[in-house]
Design an enzyme around this catalytic site. Structure first.
Site, mmCIF file in Angstrom:
data_model
loop_
_atom_site.group_PDB
_atom_site.id
_atom_site.type_symbol
_atom_site.label_atom_id
_atom_site.label_comp_id
_atom_site.label_asym_id
_atom_site.label_seq_id
_atom_site.Cartn_x
_atom_site.Cartn_y
_atom_site.Cartn_z
ATOM 1 C CD GLU A 282 5.043 -5.883 -2.161
ATOM 2 O OE1 GLU A 282 4.666 -7.165 -2.140
ATOM 3 O OE2 GLU A 282 4.738 -5.183 -1.063
ATOM 4 C CD GLU B 44 0.683 -2.734 -2.999
ATOM 5 O OE1 GLU B 44 0.698 -3.348 -1.896
ATOM 6 O OE2 GLU B 44 1.272 -3.097 -4.103
#
Length: 482
Positions: A117, A262
């Site tokens: 991220e 995720e």
């Protein structure tokens, strides 16, 4: 025509297999007392996980995965992006050490996750200039190693890197400030046969927005649907996923494979992080994708990794106290709730970790004779929570109903267990004592720590030290009960 028919047949076969086997798990290792890697690999296998995503290239984890046949996504942390971006040689060394070596030992590495991220807006652009060059250099290193057809590069990205100008999936496009960078990355992934990886978290939307409709986070079709040109969206996941599909399609890459890196729901640390919601969300997600029908814009099997496998009591709680409670298993490998992954014959029962070794059944608690007005109470609780894990204390948490003495005992015990039950870890002046009577109350578990695993590098346990910070928010809550 024959080649095309064969390709379609293979896709159909993979789709059929994905209906039951395309669920993976994230295996994080930010724990004070991690389970031994061999134990975790058995846990993965016995619960039918055929894929695992790592956040680094931990040698012990990768060695344990050898011959397991579990597909592996190995990770490169953000703090390594600069060195890999600036040096092709560094990338080649990294691939040789962390990919080639393990593949030669029968580890089934399929992906390298470059960063984690990295374009989060909260990072303030820290990795904007290094992520793509690092991705390019790692790909070049894989080509040089002769592994580029077997191992694909990707970047796990947060869903905040795309947005919708209309509030509907069809308005999806990449975030304006990184639009050109995203197009360059997407083209690179497409050119190299690599997937786009995105992390999607309905829980975070609920956590950050008090007006978020709770039912829309789940998969029960109880929410008022979002209508997008005649397409109805009954849950946030489908709408969010399809916003990405629209963004890709709008920019000429509508067929790029997507991996959900995720997805999950925490069980503690916030009023919306609880066992009931976590079970409802994760089971709902598994049922939602089990038929292989995908989303309205992409009706194919969803490739996803649950977040996460096991709780991690050393994770940063900057985003929130829930960060240490994402696991479907507790720190010691016990299932938190019923969950049917559709991967085993055990039905809705997860298989617990086997052969787990605990420390002695004893706890550090507040002495019955100790006084709540003692001046040592405040600094002792602050000290204990600053160096251990008190995130199960607070409003709406599993231990939120404890009285003041219970809160103090929980804090002292957390510190005691973190330090391997050393005698001096329960020597808070005039406050603490060791007991062999389990102080667990209802759903509030006073844990006994597992034996430390010393095979992992750069981990210290049983080390008493001064706290680096005080957990002021939580401590304020505790003070209100005193």
């Amino acid at each position: 025509m024959g080649w095309f028919s064969l390709a379609i047949g293979l896709v159909s076969l993979c789709s059929m297999m994905c209906k039951v086997s395309c669920i993976g798990a994230n295996w994080g290792t930010q724990a004070s007392h991690p389970l031994p890697p061999d134990t975790v690999v058995r846990l993965l296998r016995e619960n039918g996980f055929q894929k695992v995503k790592l956040f680094d290239a931990d040698y012990g984890a990768l060695r344990a995965l050898g011959t397991s046949r579990i597909e592996v996504m190995v990770g490169i942390p953000n703090d390594m992006l600069q060195s890999l971006a600036s040096s092709l040689k560094a990338a080649e060394k990294w691939v040789a050490k962390n990919v080639s070596t393990h593949i030669s030992n029968n580890v089934n590495i399929r992906y390298v996750a470059v960063g984690n991220e990295p374009f989060l807006q909260t990072y303030n652009g820290s990795f904007l200039k290094t992520t793509f060059p690092a991705l390019q250099n790692v790909q070049s290193a894989l080509i040089k190693a002769g592994l580029s057809s077997q191992v694909k590069v990707t970047i796990p990205l947060n869903a905040d890197m795309y947005e919708s100008s209309t509030g509907l999936p069809s308005g999806g496009d990449f975030r304006a400030d990184i639009h050109d960078l995203m197009l360059a990355i997407v083209k690179f992934l497409s050119d190299n046969g690599a997937p786009f990886t995105v992390n999607i978290y309905p829980f975070i939307s609920l956590y950050t927005d008090s007006n978020f409709p709770v039912e829309y986070a789940f998969f029960d079709d109880n929410a008022t649907p979002l209508n997008d040109g005649g397409t109805s969206y009954y849950n946030m996941f489908d709408a969010n996923y399809d916003t990405l599909v629209w963004a890709l399609q709008k920019n000429g890459y509508g067929n790029l494979p997507i991996i959900v890196g995720e997805i999950g729901w925490p069980t503690d640390g916030d009023r919306n992080a609880n066992l009931m919601y976590a079970q409802r969300f994760n089971q709902g997600f598994m049922s939602h994708i089990s038929g292989g029908k995908g989303t309205p814009m992409r009706p194919v099997p969803v490739d996803a990794y649950l977040f996460s496998l096991i709780d991690e009591d050393s994770k940063s709680i900057d985003p929130g106290n829930f960060e240490r409670h994402w696991g479907i298993f507790t720190y010691d490998g016990l299932p938190k709730y019923q969950l049917n992954l559709g991967t085993t014959n055990s039905g809705s029962s997860l298989v617990p970790a086997g052969n787990v070794h605990y420390l002695d059944r004893k706890w550090c608690v507040m002495k019955p004779s100790a006084n709540l007005d003692d001046l040592q109470v405040a600094p002792s609780v602050s000290y204990a929570c600053g160096l251990a894990d008190c995130t199960s204390l607070g409003y709406g948490t599993s231990c939120g109903n404890l009285d003041a003495r219970g809160n103090i005992s929980y804090a002292l015990n957390s510190y005691y267990q973190r330090n391997n039950q050393l005698d001096r870890a329960c020597k808070f002046p005039n406050l603490s004592m060791v007991t062999k009577t389990d102080p667990t109350v209802g759903n509030c578990r006073f844990g006994v720590m597992i034996e430390p695993y010393y095979g992992a590098a750069e981990r210290t346990v049983g080390c008493l030290q001064m706290p680096l910070m005080l957990v002021s928010g939580l401590f304020s809550f505790l003070l209100t009960l005193m």
